[in-house]
Design an enzyme around this catalytic site. Structure first.
Site, PDB file in Angstrom:
ATOM      1  N   ARG A  78       0.856  -1.194   0.000  1.00 50.81           N
ATOM      2  CA  ARG A  78       0.000   0.000   0.000  1.00 50.81           C
ATOM      3  C   ARG A  78       0.888   1.239   0.000  1.00 50.81           C
ATOM      4  NH1 ARG A  78      -3.029  -0.737   4.848  1.00 50.81           N
ATOM      5  NH2 ARG A  78      -4.247  -2.215   3.633  1.00 50.81           N
ATOM      6  N   CYS A 433     -14.606  -4.189   0.856  1.00 43.94           N
ATOM      7  CA  CYS A 433     -13.198  -4.466   1.109  1.00 43.94           C
ATOM      8  C   CYS A 433     -12.731  -5.581   0.175  1.00 43.94           C
ATOM      9  CB  CYS A 433     -12.979  -4.853   2.565  1.00 43.94           C
ATOM     10  SG  CYS A 433     -13.571  -6.512   2.984  1.00 43.94           S
ATOM     11  N   CYS A 439      -7.110 -11.725   1.411  1.00 47.58           N
ATOM     12  CA  CYS A 439      -7.044 -11.282   2.805  1.00 47.58           C
ATOM     13  C   CYS A 439      -7.121 -12.474   3.747  1.00 47.58           C
ATOM     14  CB  CYS A 439      -8.165 -10.301   3.114  1.00 47.58           C
ATOM     15  SG  CYS A 439      -8.135  -9.738   4.835  1.00 47.58           S
ATOM     16  N   CYS A 478     -14.944  -9.379   7.088  1.00 47.99           N
ATOM     17  CA  CYS A 478     -14.759  -9.652   8.519  1.00 47.99           C
ATOM     18  C   CYS A 478     -15.110  -8.383   9.279  1.00 47.99           C
ATOM     19  CB  CYS A 478     -13.320 -10.107   8.787  1.00 47.99           C
ATOM     20  SG  CYS A 478     -12.132  -8.743   8.891  1.00 47.99           S
TER      21      CYS A 478
END
Length: 568
Positions: A78, A433, A439, A478
């Site tokens: 990122r 997301c 992830c 999540c």
């Protein structure tokens, strides 16, 4: 683990930071190990401070296990881009790096107003970081227990006030950067510091922060950065002539929680008071220092600033902040937020330039059949004389388009499928997301599922005559809250494969939390529930009443303004 002076009983990460030699750890040794695509376990925590996470493709994890192969390890990186602004030179480099150094060849815009790469193999991490640094970008502190990318309203320079607040976001980001030279040594081949004592952190200290720290700068009435989801926010206050006078300072917002754990919860930021603009950096540092000194270093689930504020109390937190600045807060100045989404289409600025906001599904920039998004943005970057501005809602603005260039830019957008398709308000105000397959925390789908689910919501909305009604809809895989689900009028938080907790009741302005309405539901029940709620909303809503306000007024859920009253 080497000897430490820290007391027993702290979170494991505290000892890792203590022994890391200011974030160096054994990262260089991990990179050199060609027997695995992974890095050492301890280094997986330290690399976050350098801006990247280790992941694997969960879609093929079981297949590789059966073949007695290690997971297909790759990395997500990122970037740090304060305020989300990218020059065209930078964008062209960002785009080429995605093609040359990642498995997916795509970019993804995040809800922290920056971009990230997925599918980076270990040998490509260093050349990738060097590539973005060559064009004035980096990934320093994009992750980890430090201040992360500073967000700012993406109103594209349509007033002097917005331009000045953007400049403050960049100043805050630079002021709170870690001072260790570890990043420059490992990735940019800077000569190593001979004496580690000369490499100390004057602000963070040896142990950095107890947890991640997020900052946003907002200009009312637009709350596109969701100030209440941030540890620290600066709300711009203008004088009678529209010039920036200072900021209301808000602390203790955050989205993360854990299913079934009542000790964890999302929380709204609380306002400490007003400061003059010249004191901004002093207060930014002071708030972070209070969190550094009082944050929970034993239980990371309760280590965010929101819990520190709740434990100390707002008055005590304010007092500790003032103690560190030597300056008293003034009384809060009045302000109002009216919306939290992006404003799409063309907007004309005070400088007579134009700014075009484009919707990007879940922030993913990749070429699709009939919609070559990545190619389109690259080709526009070759001719555009302004810049791109990434939004906190995963969209992009082609900013500062001269009047004489407007037709050309719009034509290119239509050619590459970036403009022209009529999208519903439900889709335009959605966030998802990443979740599966990359992830490690995801319990359910999000990015790959929400757009298809919203298409089914659109059919229901059309049936009930409310297809033109905006609603903020968000989904996460999540409860960690990366997509800020608990500030959405309708939210779905992954509970297991194909199952979600359903939340209702935020206000569409980012100033109220939602509340769980149904637990562990699949698509069939979701659609039947939405059908019933939309029918009632279409028949019983008051004039101008948003969906979130409606479900609260009708008693489907309670209004929640304090996370301690939130039920996960």
């Amino acid at each position: 683990m080497s000897k430490t002076t820290l007391p027993d009983g702290l979170a494991v990460n505290e000892y890792l930071k203590d022994n890391s030699n200011y974030l160096r750890g054994t990262i260089e040794e991990s990179l050199a190990d060609q027997t695995t695509g992974a890095v050492a376990d301890d280094d997986t925590q330290l690399t976050k401070f350098h801006g990247f996470y280790m992941q694997d493709d969960r879609d093929i994890r079981e297949e590789r296990r059966k073949q007695k192969l290690e997971p297909k390890h790759s990395f997500m990186l990122r970037a740090r881009v304060p305020g989300g602004v990218s020059t065209m030179e930078q964008w062209l480099a960002i785009d080429k790096i995605a093609d040359d150094l990642t498995d997916y060849g795509s970019l993804r815009l995040t809800t922290r107003q920056t971009f990230q790469y997925h599918g980076i193999l270990k040998p490509n991490i260093k050349p990738l970081i060097q590539g973005i640094c060559k064009v004035g970008l980096d990934s320093i502190a994009a992750c980890g227990d430090v201040n992360r990318n500073v967000m700012c309203n993406t109103n594209p320079v349509d007033s002097r006030l917005h331009q000045e607040t953007y400049e403050w976001s960049a100043k805050i980001s630079e002021h709170l950067l870690p001072k260790t030279r570890a990043y420059y040594e490992i990735w940019l081949d800077e000569e190593k510091v001979a004496d580690s004592e000369a490499d100390q952190e004057p602000v963070y200290g040896k142990w950095y922060l107890p947890r991640k720290f997020k900052i946003a700068v907002a200009v009312p009435p637009h709350n596109d950065v969701d100030i209440s989801a941030n540890d620290l926010s600066f709300i711009a206050i203008a004088d009678a002539d529209g010039n920036l006078e200072g900021f209301n300072v808000a602390v203790g917002g955050g989205m993360g929680s854990t299913h079934g754990d009542v000790e964890t919860y999302p929380q709204l930021a609380r306002i400490l008071g007003f400061i003059k603009k010249e004191d901004t950096l002093a207060f930014a540092e002071a708030v972070m220092l209070v969190q550094r000194d009082f944050g929970n270093r034993i239980n990371r689930k309760n280590a965010r600033t929101k819990y520190t504020v709740d434990t100390l109390g707002v008055d005590k937190f304010r007092e500790e902040t003032e103690k560190r600045t030597g300056i008293k807060f003034e009384d809060e100045r009045p302000f109002e937020f009216t919306q939290q989404g992006d404003r799409f289409g063309w907007i004309k600025g005070i400088d007579n330039n134009w700014h075009l906001t484009l919707f990007l599904e879940a922030g993913r920039i990749i070429d699709k059949p009939g919609q070559p998004i990545k190619t389109g943005l690259r080709e526009i970057a070759k001719v555009h004389k302004g810049e791109y501005r990434m939004t906190a809602n995963q969209n992009i603005i082609i900013a500062n388009v001269a009047e004489e260039d407007k037709a050309e830019i719009e034509g290119m957008c239509r050619k590459y499928g970036l403009l022209g398709e009529v999208l519903s308000p439900l889709m335009l105000d959605s966030i998802a997301c990443v979740a599966l397959p990359t992830c490690a925390l995801a319990m359910a789908e999000s990015e790959r599922y929400l757009p298809r689910l919203i298409e089914k919501f659109d059919v229901i909305a059309e049936k009930h005559g409310i297809a033109d009604q905006p609603m903020v809809i968000r989904m996460t895989g999540c409860p960690n809250g990366c997509g800020r689900p608990f500030l959405a009028e309708i939210a779905f938080v992954g509970k297991g494969p194909g199952k979600y907790n359903m939340y209702l009741g935020a206000d569409g302005r980012g100033t109220r939390l939602n509340q769980m309405y149904k637990e562990n539901v699949g698509e069939e029940e979701i659609l039947s529930t939405i059908d019933s709620l939309f029918e009632q909303y279409s028949k019983e809503r008051e004039s101008g009443e948003g969906f979130g306000d409606f479900v609260v007024r009708k008693g489907f859920v309670n209004a929640v303004y304090d996370g301690r009253e939130f039920h996960a």
